[in-house]
Design a protein around this motif. Structure first.
Motif, PDB file in Angstrom:
ATOM      1  N   VAL A 163       0.838  -1.203   0.000  1.00 19.95           N
ATOM      2  CA  VAL A 163       0.000   0.000   0.000  1.00 19.95           C
ATOM      3  C   VAL A 163       0.875   1.256   0.000  1.00 19.95           C
ATOM      4  CG1 VAL A 163      -1.633   1.348   1.386  1.00 19.95           C
ATOM      5  CG2 VAL A 163      -2.003  -1.103   1.066  1.00 19.95           C
ATOM      6  N   THR A 164       2.052   1.140   0.599  1.00 18.17           N
ATOM      7  CA  THR A 164       2.976   2.272   0.643  1.00 18.17           C
ATOM      8  C   THR A 164       3.462   2.672  -0.752  1.00 18.17           C
ATOM      9  OG1 THR A 164       3.727   1.751   2.882  1.00 18.17           O
ATOM     10  CG2 THR A 164       5.243   3.022   1.518  1.00 18.17           C
ATOM     11  N   LEU A 165       3.547   1.712  -1.671  1.00 22.92           N
ATOM     12  CA  LEU A 165       4.108   1.983  -2.997  1.00 22.92           C
ATOM     13  C   LEU A 165       3.365   3.076  -3.768  1.00 22.92           C
ATOM     14  CD1 LEU A 165       5.123  -1.594  -4.209  1.00 22.92           C
ATOM     15  CD2 LEU A 165       6.517   0.144  -3.092  1.00 22.92           C
ATOM     16  N   PRO A 166       2.037   2.970  -3.957  1.00 20.32           N
ATOM     17  CA  PRO A 166       1.361   4.050  -4.681  1.00 20.32           C
ATOM     18  C   PRO A 166       1.439   5.393  -3.968  1.00 20.32           C
ATOM     19  CG  PRO A 166      -0.248   2.526  -3.730  1.00 20.32           C
ATOM     20  CD  PRO A 166       1.100   1.883  -3.620  1.00 20.32           C
ATOM     21  N   ALA A 171       3.535  10.750  -4.476  1.00 22.80           N
ATOM     22  CA  ALA A 171       4.183  11.914  -3.867  1.00 22.80           C
ATOM     23  C   ALA A 171       5.341  12.398  -4.734  1.00 22.80           C
ATOM     24  CB  ALA A 171       4.679  11.579  -2.464  1.00 22.80           C
ATOM     25  N   SER A 172       6.103  11.454  -5.302  1.00 23.05           N
ATOM     26  CA  SER A 172       7.208  11.826  -6.181  1.00 23.05           C
ATOM     27  C   SER A 172       6.686  12.470  -7.461  1.00 23.05           C
ATOM     28  CB  SER A 172       8.051  10.592  -6.529  1.00 23.05           C
ATOM     29  OG  SER A 172       8.759  10.136  -5.392  1.00 23.05           O
ATOM     30  N   GLY A 173       5.595  11.930  -7.990  1.00 22.62           N
ATOM     31  CA  GLY A 173       5.004  12.513  -9.187  1.00 22.62           C
ATOM     32  C   GLY A 173       4.538  13.943  -8.955  1.00 22.62           C
ATOM     33  N   ARG A 174       3.891  14.166  -7.818  1.00 27.32           N
ATOM     34  CA  ARG A 174       3.449  15.523  -7.463  1.00 27.32           C
ATOM     35  C   ARG A 174       4.649  16.462  -7.306  1.00 27.32           C
ATOM     36  NH1 ARG A 174      -2.026  15.475  -5.031  1.00 27.32           N
ATOM     37  NH2 ARG A 174      -2.738  13.312  -4.931  1.00 27.32           N
ATOM     38  N   ALA A 175       5.710  15.943  -6.664  1.00 28.60           N
ATOM     39  CA  ALA A 175       6.901  16.757  -6.422  1.00 28.60           C
ATOM     40  C   ALA A 175       7.545  17.197  -7.732  1.00 28.60           C
ATOM     41  CB  ALA A 175       7.907  15.975  -5.576  1.00 28.60           C
ATOM     42  N   LYS A 199      13.543   8.364  -8.075  1.00 31.69           N
ATOM     43  CA  LYS A 199      13.338   7.021  -8.623  1.00 31.69           C
ATOM     44  C   LYS A 199      14.040   5.973  -7.768  1.00 31.69           C
ATOM     45  CE  LYS A 199      15.974   5.387 -11.829  1.00 31.69           C
ATOM     46  NZ  LYS A 199      16.690   5.178 -13.115  1.00 31.69           N
ATOM     47  N   TRP A 200      15.286   6.262  -7.383  1.00 30.61           N
ATOM     48  CA  TRP A 200      16.029   5.282  -6.584  1.00 30.61           C
ATOM     49  C   TRP A 200      15.520   5.219  -5.156  1.00 30.61           C
ATOM     50  CZ3 TRP A 200      18.692   1.418  -8.340  1.00 30.61           C
ATOM     51  CH2 TRP A 200      19.144   1.475  -9.656  1.00 30.61           C
ATOM     52  N   ALA A 201      14.996   6.330  -4.661  1.00 23.23           N
ATOM     53  CA  ALA A 201      14.365   6.298  -3.339  1.00 23.23           C
ATOM     54  C   ALA A 201      13.139   5.387  -3.375  1.00 23.23           C
ATOM     55  CB  ALA A 201      13.960   7.706  -2.911  1.00 23.23           C
ATOM     56  N   TYR A 205      11.594   1.145  -1.579  1.00 21.53           N
ATOM     57  CA  TYR A 205      10.289   0.694  -1.114  1.00 21.53           C
ATOM     58  C   TYR A 205       9.818  -0.531  -1.897  1.00 21.53           C
ATOM     59  CZ  TYR A 205       9.754   4.999   1.599  1.00 21.53           C
ATOM     60  OH  TYR A 205       9.922   6.013   2.511  1.00 21.53           O
ATOM     61  N   VAL A 206      10.139  -0.572  -3.182  1.00 18.18           N
ATOM     62  CA  VAL A 206       9.761  -1.722  -4.007  1.00 18.18           C
ATOM     63  C   VAL A 206      10.466  -2.977  -3.512  1.00 18.18           C
ATOM     64  CG1 VAL A 206       9.882  -2.738  -6.322  1.00 18.18           C
ATOM     65  CG2 VAL A 206       9.270  -0.327  -6.060  1.00 18.18           C
ATOM     66  N   VAL A 207      11.762  -2.870  -3.259  1.00 19.17           N
ATOM     67  CA  VAL A 207      12.532  -4.021  -2.778  1.00 19.17           C
ATOM     68  C   VAL A 207      12.036  -4.467  -1.408  1.00 19.17           C
ATOM     69  CG1 VAL A 207      14.821  -4.794  -2.046  1.00 19.17           C
ATOM     70  CG2 VAL A 207      14.571  -3.449  -4.125  1.00 19.17           C
ATOM     71  N   ALA A 208      11.706  -3.513  -0.548  1.00 22.38           N
ATOM     72  CA  ALA A 208      11.195  -3.854   0.791  1.00 22.38           C
ATOM     73  C   ALA A 208       9.882  -4.621   0.687  1.00 22.38           C
ATOM     74  CB  ALA A 208      11.006  -2.596   1.620  1.00 22.38           C
ATOM     75  N   ALA A 209       9.024  -4.198  -0.239  1.00 18.06           N
ATOM     76  CA  ALA A 209       7.736  -4.868  -0.426  1.00 18.06           C
ATOM     77  C   ALA A 209       7.941  -6.289  -0.954  1.00 18.06           C
ATOM     78  CB  ALA A 209       6.858  -4.066  -1.378  1.00 18.06           C
ATOM     79  N   LEU A 210       8.846  -6.464  -1.907  1.00 18.21           N
ATOM     80  CA  LEU A 210       9.123  -7.796  -2.461  1.00 18.21           C
ATOM     81  C   LEU A 210       9.734  -8.709  -1.408  1.00 18.21           C
ATOM     82  CD1 LEU A 210      10.531  -6.883  -6.004  1.00 18.21           C
ATOM     83  CD2 LEU A 210       8.280  -7.811  -5.432  1.00 18.21           C
TER      84      LEU A 210
END
Length: 228
Positions: A163-166, A171-175, A199-201, A205-210
């Protein structure tokens, strides 16, 4: 088989973390031509989005501790971001303010994530001990119920990670959109640098979720008697 997957995820996580830190260091040393500090950028983004009840503070946790706290409506920036006048500081400050904009506009994924926090905070504290106890109890007595509770708690923490991913990507897209429209990142190189840093930040989160998913599947297979 599972240990190979675990090792693979650990290696990927290390690579992503190292890459992110290197990118952050690189863009922290890239001056922002607008000359604004991270604190000024965060405040400017908030005000231009009609948000005046959110404070921008210096976080006390040290480097890379930047976060938005919806409970007390504060954007908390590390020293290097709060006072920094670099591409990295601009990207991180705008990203955290992006979370404040999500909060102000009732962004559904953020609301869902915030609603999960109390339950997940309890589940995350219990998960490790319950899983270990559950595996031992199942091995010696065949009783699966403690392990089932642990898998249930692990499912909640894994769901939270996904859920954290989107929330983070939005937030990055808005920024990035605001940094460009507000002419904070004047040149294409500055904008591309901010985009690369975020992107790397996000990849962390992607790796943590996987990683959470792989761990969940491992214990689920133990619970249902399908361990190799």
């Amino acid at each position: 088989m599972y240990w190979i997957i675990f090792i693979g995820i650990a290696v990927i996580s290390w690579i992503v973390q190292s890459r992110f830190k290197n990118k952050f260091k690189k863009y922290s040393e890239t001056p922002l031509s607008s000359g604004l500090s991270g604190a000024e950028i965060a405040q400017k983004m908030l005000h231009e989005n009609g948000i005046y009840d959110v404070k921008v503070l210096v976080a006390n946790e040290g480097g890379l501790s930047d976060h938005y706290n919806p409970a007390n409506k504060t954007v908390n920036l590390s020293n290097e971001v709060y006072y920094g006048r670099s591409v990295a500081a601009a990207a991180v400050a705008a990203h955290e303010s992006g979370h404040a904009v999500q909060h102000a506009t009732a962004y559904s994924w953020l609301q869902f994530r915030s609603a999960m926090v109390p339950v997940v905070s309890v589940a995350s504290r219990l998960t490790s001990w319950v899983l270990i106890g559950g595996v031992l109890l199942m091995a010696f007595s065949g009783n699966p119920w403690i392990l089932a509770v642990g898998v249930g708690a692990l499912f909640l923490t894994t769901l939270f990670a996904f859920v954290t991913l989107p929330v983070e990507f939005d937030a990055s897209g808005r920024a990035l959109k605001w940094l460009e429209s507000a002419n904070i990142t004047h040149s294409r190189d500055e904008h591309d640098g901010a985009k690369d840093a975020l992107k790397w930040a996000a990849m962390t989160y992607v790796v943590a979720a996987l990683s959470a998913l792989v761990t969940l599947l491992y214990y689920a297979f133990i619970l249902f008697g399908r361990r190799d």
